[in-house]
Design a protein around this motif. Sequence first.
Motif, PDB file in Angstrom:
ATOM      1  N   ARG A  31       0.860  -1.175   0.000  1.00 27.48           N
ATOM      2  CA  ARG A  31       0.000   0.000   0.000  1.00 27.48           C
ATOM      3  C   ARG A  31       0.897   1.225   0.000  1.00 27.48           C
ATOM      4  NH1 ARG A  31      -3.847  -2.899   4.281  1.00 27.48           N
ATOM      5  NH2 ARG A  31      -4.996  -4.093   2.741  1.00 27.48           N
ATOM      6  N   ASP A  32       0.536   2.211  -0.801  1.00 26.51           N
ATOM      7  CA  ASP A  32       1.418   3.360  -0.904  1.00 26.51           C
ATOM      8  C   ASP A  32       1.016   4.528  -0.013  1.00 26.51           C
ATOM      9  OD1 ASP A  32      -0.809   4.100  -2.328  1.00 26.51           O
ATOM     10  OD2 ASP A  32       0.251   4.599  -4.172  1.00 26.51           O
ATOM     11  N   THR A  33      -0.151   4.462   0.624  1.00 27.17           N
ATOM     12  CA  THR A  33      -0.571   5.532   1.529  1.00 27.17           C
ATOM     13  C   THR A  33      -1.208   4.942   2.771  1.00 27.17           C
ATOM     14  OG1 THR A  33      -2.762   5.736   0.538  1.00 27.17           O
ATOM     15  CG2 THR A  33      -1.028   7.102  -0.404  1.00 27.17           C
ATOM     16  N   ALA A  34      -1.133   5.686   3.846  1.00 27.91           N
ATOM     17  CA  ALA A  34      -1.711   5.223   5.112  1.00 27.91           C
ATOM     18  C   ALA A  34      -3.229   5.209   5.065  1.00 27.91           C
ATOM     19  CB  ALA A  34      -1.237   6.113   6.254  1.00 27.91           C
ATOM     20  N   ASP A  35      -3.844   6.031   4.217  1.00 27.37           N
ATOM     21  CA  ASP A  35      -5.302   6.075   4.180  1.00 27.37           C
ATOM     22  C   ASP A  35      -5.892   5.157   3.100  1.00 27.37           C
ATOM     23  OD1 ASP A  35      -4.415   7.561   2.033  1.00 27.37           O
ATOM     24  OD2 ASP A  35      -5.884   9.171   2.287  1.00 27.37           O
ATOM     25  N   ASP A  36      -5.087   4.233   2.602  1.00 29.47           N
ATOM     26  CA  ASP A  36      -5.557   3.255   1.633  1.00 29.47           C
ATOM     27  C   ASP A  36      -6.711   2.468   2.247  1.00 29.47           C
ATOM     28  OD1 ASP A  36      -5.906   1.006  -0.059  1.00 29.47           O
ATOM     29  OD2 ASP A  36      -3.819   1.109  -0.682  1.00 29.47           O
ATOM     30  N   ARG A  37      -7.811   2.347   1.556  1.00 28.23           N
ATOM     31  CA  ARG A  37      -9.013   1.716   2.107  1.00 28.23           C
ATOM     32  C   ARG A  37      -9.169   0.241   1.720  1.00 28.23           C
ATOM     33  NH1 ARG A  37     -12.081   5.422   4.661  1.00 28.23           N
ATOM     34  NH2 ARG A  37     -11.812   7.578   4.045  1.00 28.23           N
ATOM     35  N   ARG A  38      -8.134  -0.343   1.111  1.00 29.28           N
ATOM     36  CA  ARG A  38      -8.219  -1.768   0.810  1.00 29.28           C
ATOM     37  C   ARG A  38      -8.261  -2.556   2.110  1.00 29.28           C
ATOM     38  NH1 ARG A  38      -3.345  -2.800  -2.959  1.00 29.28           N
ATOM     39  NH2 ARG A  38      -2.527  -1.108  -1.720  1.00 29.28           N
ATOM     40  N   LEU A  39      -9.062  -3.601   2.119  1.00 31.45           N
ATOM     41  CA  LEU A  39      -9.278  -4.365   3.333  1.00 31.45           C
ATOM     42  C   LEU A  39      -8.144  -5.348   3.600  1.00 31.45           C
ATOM     43  CD1 LEU A  39     -13.057  -5.125   2.782  1.00 31.45           C
ATOM     44  CD2 LEU A  39     -12.051  -3.289   4.131  1.00 31.45           C
ATOM     45  N   GLY A  40      -7.906  -5.627   4.869  1.00 28.72           N
ATOM     46  CA  GLY A  40      -6.931  -6.618   5.295  1.00 28.72           C
ATOM     47  C   GLY A  40      -7.635  -7.897   5.713  1.00 28.72           C
ATOM     48  N   LEU A  41      -6.926  -8.814   6.355  1.00 33.44           N
ATOM     49  CA  LEU A  41      -7.501 -10.086   6.797  1.00 33.44           C
ATOM     50  C   LEU A  41      -8.621  -9.879   7.803  1.00 33.44           C
ATOM     51  CD1 LEU A  41      -7.432 -13.211   6.811  1.00 33.44           C
ATOM     52  CD2 LEU A  41      -5.796 -13.035   8.695  1.00 33.44           C
ATOM     53  N   VAL A  42      -8.422  -8.971   8.766  1.00 36.20           N
ATOM     54  CA  VAL A  42      -9.421  -8.693   9.786  1.00 36.20           C
ATOM     55  C   VAL A  42      -9.630  -7.183   9.839  1.00 36.20           C
ATOM     56  CG1 VAL A  42      -9.914  -8.765  12.266  1.00 36.20           C
ATOM     57  CG2 VAL A  42      -8.828 -10.716  11.167  1.00 36.20           C
ATOM     58  N   MET A  43     -10.888  -6.751   9.799  1.00 42.14           N
ATOM     59  CA  MET A  43     -11.222  -5.326   9.871  1.00 42.14           C
ATOM     60  C   MET A  43     -12.388  -5.157  10.836  1.00 42.14           C
ATOM     61  SD  MET A  43      -9.170  -3.871   7.592  1.00 42.14           S
ATOM     62  CE  MET A  43      -9.881  -2.311   7.186  1.00 42.14           C
ATOM     63  N   GLY A  44     -12.528  -3.962  11.361  1.00 48.28           N
ATOM     64  CA  GLY A  44     -13.657  -3.656  12.217  1.00 48.28           C
ATOM     65  C   GLY A  44     -13.476  -4.091  13.659  1.00 48.28           C
ATOM     66  N   GLN A  45     -12.322  -4.634  14.001  1.00 48.79           N
ATOM     67  CA  GLN A  45     -12.022  -5.059  15.364  1.00 48.79           C
ATOM     68  C   GLN A  45     -10.622  -4.592  15.707  1.00 48.79           C
ATOM     69  OE1 GLN A  45     -14.121  -6.569  17.446  1.00 48.79           O
ATOM     70  NE2 GLN A  45     -15.701  -6.773  15.890  1.00 48.79           N
ATOM     71  N   ALA A  46     -10.477  -4.048  16.892  1.00 49.53           N
ATOM     72  CA  ALA A  46      -9.155  -3.667  17.396  1.00 49.53           C
ATOM     73  C   ALA A  46      -8.847  -4.576  18.574  1.00 49.53           C
ATOM     74  CB  ALA A  46      -9.153  -2.211  17.828  1.00 49.53           C
ATOM     75  N   PHE A  47      -7.840  -5.388  18.433  1.00 54.10           N
ATOM     76  CA  PHE A  47      -7.471  -6.305  19.498  1.00 54.10           C
ATOM     77  C   PHE A  47      -6.371  -5.656  20.332  1.00 54.10           C
ATOM     78  CE2 PHE A  47      -9.150  -9.169  16.201  1.00 54.10           C
ATOM     79  CZ  PHE A  47     -10.149  -9.788  16.951  1.00 54.10           C
TER      80      PHE A  47
END
Length: 165
Positions: A115-131
């Motif tokens: 990803r070339d920017t920190a605000d890239d909105r492509r999804l990762g393996l897990v999203m919507g949860q902060a562990f």
Amino acid sequence: MGKSEAPLNVIVSGSGEIDLRLPVFASGKVQTLIVTTTAGAQRMLKQGVPDAVEVRAMHGSVGTIAASAILEEVCRLSPGKLILVEGGPRLLGDFYAQRLIDEQFLTLAPQIAGRDTADDRRLGLVMGQAFAPGETPWGTLRDVRRGSSHLFLRYSFSESRTSRI
């Protein structure tokens, strides 16, 4: 795989924007459960639901159907069976957050993506949860296989372990 019947096919869709004319639904060969919201169920009922398809409306809005509620509905139709979760990052995140994942199968492929920017909105393996550090699910490596340049990894999460940090 030597099974006498096809497994239950479960689809989770908060919006209910599913084309029920697709062969997987219309053929009648695969029993399918669609878990959706009340609004999603109403949208699908307008299409006409094939006989092999069962629609279950759950409380919640798009993206907020609890993993535990999904699992309960699946177990009502298919009790005592193995359940394979192949979901998007938000659904997987909810299953991990509710500690409903026993095993994770990962394939490590030799292709680099970035990803070339920190605000890239492509999804990762897990999203919507902060562990948080003390709440991070940790797996135990159970098996490794190799196929050409790919590694197939199997982790167990059935032990209630949290972060080792």
